[in-house]
Scaffold this motif. Structure first.
Motif, PDB file in Angstrom:
ATOM      1  N   GLU A  71       0.779  -1.315  -0.025  1.00  0.00           N
ATOM      2  CA  GLU A  71      -0.094   0.131  -0.037  1.00  0.00           C
ATOM      3  C   GLU A  71       0.842   1.128  -0.033  1.00  0.00           C
ATOM      4  OE1 GLU A  71      -2.531  -0.033   3.553  1.00  0.00           O
ATOM      5  OE2 GLU A  71      -4.183  -0.851   2.561  1.00  0.00           O
ATOM      6  N   ASP A  72       0.183   2.393  -0.573  1.00  0.00           N
ATOM      7  CA  ASP A  72       0.905   3.582  -0.543  1.00  0.00           C
ATOM      8  C   ASP A  72       1.578   4.074   0.898  1.00  0.00           C
ATOM      9  OD1 ASP A  72       0.913   3.629  -3.295  1.00  0.00           O
ATOM     10  OD2 ASP A  72      -0.818   5.026  -3.300  1.00  0.00           O
ATOM     11  N   SER A  73       2.628   5.004   0.858  1.00  0.00           N
ATOM     12  CA  SER A  73       3.057   5.494   2.207  1.00  0.00           C
ATOM     13  C   SER A  73       4.108   6.593   1.785  1.00  0.00           C
ATOM     14  CB  SER A  73       3.612   4.574   3.250  1.00  0.00           C
ATOM     15  OG  SER A  73       4.398   4.996   4.089  1.00  0.00           O
ATOM     16  N   THR A  74       3.865   7.609   2.729  1.00  0.00           N
ATOM     17  CA  THR A  74       4.934   8.609   2.635  1.00  0.00           C
ATOM     18  C   THR A  74       5.753   8.612   3.925  1.00  0.00           C
ATOM     19  OG1 THR A  74       3.608   9.819   1.302  1.00  0.00           O
ATOM     20  CG2 THR A  74       5.448  11.107   2.502  1.00  0.00           C
ATOM     21  N   ARG A  75       4.957   8.723   5.177  1.00  0.00           N
ATOM     22  CA  ARG A  75       5.659   8.749   6.274  1.00  0.00           C
ATOM     23  C   ARG A  75       6.327   7.508   6.844  1.00  0.00           C
ATOM     24  NH1 ARG A  75       1.842  12.582   5.986  1.00  0.00           N
ATOM     25  NH2 ARG A  75       1.029  10.776   4.601  1.00  0.00           N
ATOM     26  N   GLU A 152      -3.974  -2.983  12.613  1.00  0.00           N
ATOM     27  CA  GLU A 152      -2.966  -2.313  13.499  1.00  0.00           C
ATOM     28  C   GLU A 152      -1.712  -1.462  12.753  1.00  0.00           C
ATOM     29  OE1 GLU A 152      -1.486  -2.485  17.422  1.00  0.00           O
ATOM     30  OE2 GLU A 152      -2.969  -4.271  18.019  1.00  0.00           O
ATOM     31  N   HIS A 153      -1.310  -0.499  13.507  1.00  0.00           N
ATOM     32  CA  HIS A 153      -0.153   0.152  12.965  1.00  0.00           C
ATOM     33  C   HIS A 153       0.648   0.580  14.101  1.00  0.00           C
ATOM     34  CE1 HIS A 153       2.483   2.637  10.553  1.00  0.00           C
ATOM     35  NE2 HIS A 153       1.428   3.552  10.187  1.00  0.00           N
ATOM     36  N   PRO A 154       1.204  -0.487  14.786  1.00  0.00           N
ATOM     37  CA  PRO A 154       1.933  -0.438  16.073  1.00  0.00           C
ATOM     38  C   PRO A 154       3.115   0.772  16.218  1.00  0.00           C
ATOM     39  CG  PRO A 154       2.572  -2.407  15.128  1.00  0.00           C
ATOM     40  CD  PRO A 154       1.416  -1.920  14.287  1.00  0.00           C
ATOM     41  N   ALA A 279      -2.723  14.471  14.351  1.00  0.00           N
ATOM     42  CA  ALA A 279      -3.503  13.561  12.987  1.00  0.00           C
ATOM     43  C   ALA A 279      -2.374  12.588  12.861  1.00  0.00           C
ATOM     44  CB  ALA A 279      -3.764  14.476  12.022  1.00  0.00           C
ATOM     45  N   PRO A 280      -2.643  11.586  12.303  1.00  0.00           N
ATOM     46  CA  PRO A 280      -1.686  10.370  12.001  1.00  0.00           C
ATOM     47  C   PRO A 280      -1.131  10.810  10.449  1.00  0.00           C
ATOM     48  CG  PRO A 280      -3.813   9.601  12.088  1.00  0.00           C
ATOM     49  CD  PRO A 280      -3.889  10.801  12.621  1.00  0.00           C
ATOM     50  N   GLY A 281      -2.061  11.548   9.881  1.00  0.00           N
ATOM     51  CA  GLY A 281      -1.539  11.976   8.622  1.00  0.00           C
ATOM     52  C   GLY A 281      -1.637  10.636   7.704  1.00  0.00           C
ATOM     53  N   PRO A 282      -2.211  10.661   6.343  1.00  0.00           N
ATOM     54  CA  PRO A 282      -2.068  12.185   5.642  1.00  0.00           C
ATOM     55  C   PRO A 282      -3.462  12.888   6.046  1.00  0.00           C
ATOM     56  CG  PRO A 282      -2.631  10.241   3.975  1.00  0.00           C
ATOM     57  CD  PRO A 282      -1.958   9.578   5.100  1.00  0.00           C
ATOM     58  N   ILE A 283      -3.394  14.096   5.911  1.00  0.00           N
ATOM     59  CA  ILE A 283      -4.498  14.890   6.214  1.00  0.00           C
ATOM     60  C   ILE A 283      -5.090  15.207   5.165  1.00  0.00           C
ATOM     61  CG2 ILE A 283      -3.432  15.647   8.809  1.00  0.00           C
ATOM     62  CD1 ILE A 283      -3.011  18.408   7.574  1.00  0.00           C
TER      63      ILE A 283
HETATM   64  N1   CP Z   1       0.429   7.574   8.805  1.00  0.00           N
HETATM   65  C1   CP Z   1       0.901   6.846   8.057  1.00  0.00           C
HETATM   66  O1   CP Z   1       0.810   5.595   8.179  1.00  0.00           O
HETATM   67  O2   CP Z   1       1.145   7.641   6.896  1.00  0.00           O
HETATM   68  P1   CP Z   1       1.625   6.762   5.583  1.00  0.00           P
HETATM   69  O3   CP Z   1       0.576   6.269   4.926  1.00  0.00           O
HETATM   70  O4   CP Z   1       2.235   8.248   4.723  1.00  0.00           O
HETATM   71  O5   CP Z   1       2.714   5.967   6.117  1.00  0.00           O
END
Ligand code: CP
Length: 337
Positions: A71-75, A152-154, A279-283
């Motif tokens: 899945e996509d992700s930046t952070r 989850e996203h520990p 906010a966990p983001g993305p916002i």
């Molecule tokens: N909060 C978070 O998991 O951001 P990403 O989807 O950008 O990793």
């Protein structure tokens, strides 16, 4: 003594526990309060170290960490990569869209293939809940859950908690509201498990189509009216509406959602003077939060991102070195030569 060996003797390692038993980080549900404290203490030390220095550590020299994201992700993806490199590890970036998954390879075969390149740790994100758990049973290396669907996203839960701790100290008795798309939020679940173990009172708040009364079984308060709960909240964590995981629209329009649940300048007037806006983001600006609040003095959204790096350095080093870091890490050894 070279740069790496010099930095290895900076005192970063003093928060390592004598014993760390876990090979994987799959969730916060199964972690004890003490294990949470161990990770948070170490993350705080890494944060302090990074405030003083940008020099790489050699703690994970010779190790290889692979990001396998479906899945996509930046952070999450970038901070895991950076965390591994700051600790001296090599990294592999796997992208599902350009991999042999498109030719029919199973996820277990994919993971075993990457592990066969002498990889020590897999960071896994997948839309299906339980995927990191499945892989942990089929590979020999360590596995970190970087988000499994809505489960989850520990490390997100840990970095959220670290951010609250840095601003409020002890979590005992704090009221933390998770607002928005609770039904589809892995961040909500990891926050709930972590916050409850550390003594916070947790409220989940949003439209009834996204917040079932069943959440009470996890020991949280369920609320449907943000304006009613807002005056007693110490922290608001504003969760994104995850349209990509919804099969039907949970409210008539985004405008109606924003009217009832977006944190905006008007609502800030009835919040506590020292409320933390997270906010966990993305916002989605204008949906769960207005730009003036997202960028305002109560917002700690970028602190969360910064803490993500420290938390991931802590988790990577614990899983790959555990309680042996003080006596047997390449960094510690070479520093004494
Ligand atoms: N909060 C978070 O998991 O951001 P990403 O989807 O950008 O990793």
């Amino acid at each position: 003594m070279d740069t790496e060996t010099t930095t290895a003797s900076t005192g970063v390692l003093s928060a390592f526990p004598d014993h760390w038993q876990r090979r994987h980080l799959l969730d916060l549900e199964s972690l004890s309060a003490e294990e949470l404290h161990v990770i948070l203490r170490l993350a705080e030390e890494f944060k302090q170290y990074m405030n003083r220095s940008r020099e790489k550590l050699s703690l994970l020299k010779g190790k290889t960490c692979a990001n396998i994201f479906f899945e996509d992700s930046t952070r999450t993806r970038n901070s895991f990569s950076l965390a591994a490199r700051r600790l001296g590890a090599d990294t592999i970036e796997f992208s599902a869209s350009s991999s042999s998954v498109s030719k029919g390879e199973t996820i277990i075969d994919t993971a075993k293939t990457i592990e066969a390149m002498n990889v020590d740790l897999l960071v896994v994100r997948h839309r299906t809940p339980g995927t990191p758990h499945l892989l942990s049973q089929n590979v020999d290396c360590a596995v970190i859950n970087a988000g499994d669907g809505p489960h989850e996203h520990p490390t997100q839960g840990l970095l959220d908690i670290l951010t609250i701790q840095q601003h409020r100290g002890d979590l005992t008795g704090l009221t933390v509201a998770l607002v928005g798309d609770i039904a589809h939020s892995r961040t909500a679940r990891s926050n709930i498990w972590g916050l409850k173990k550390l003594g916070a009172h947790v409220i989940v708040c949003g439209p009834s189509t996204l917040v079932s009364q069943d959440w009470e079984t996890l020991g949280v308060e369920v609320a449907y009216n943000l304006d009613e709960i807002l005056p007693r909240c110490d922290v608001l964590n504003l969760l994104r509406i995850q349209f990509e995981r919804q099969y039907t629209r949970p409210f008539p329009s985004v405008r109606e959602y924003a009217l009832l649940y977006a944190m905006n300048r008007e609502r800030m007037k009835s919040a506590k003077d020292d409320i933390l806006i997270m906010a966990p983001g993305p916002i989605n600006r204008g949906v769960e939060i207005t730009p003036d609040v997202a960028d305002g003095p109560h917002s700690v959204i970028l602190d969360q991102v910064n803490n993500g790096l420290a938390v991931r350095m802590a988790v990577l080093s614990l899983l790959l070195h555990g309680g042996t870091a003080n006596s047997a890490s390449p960094g510690a050894d070479s520093a004494t030569q």
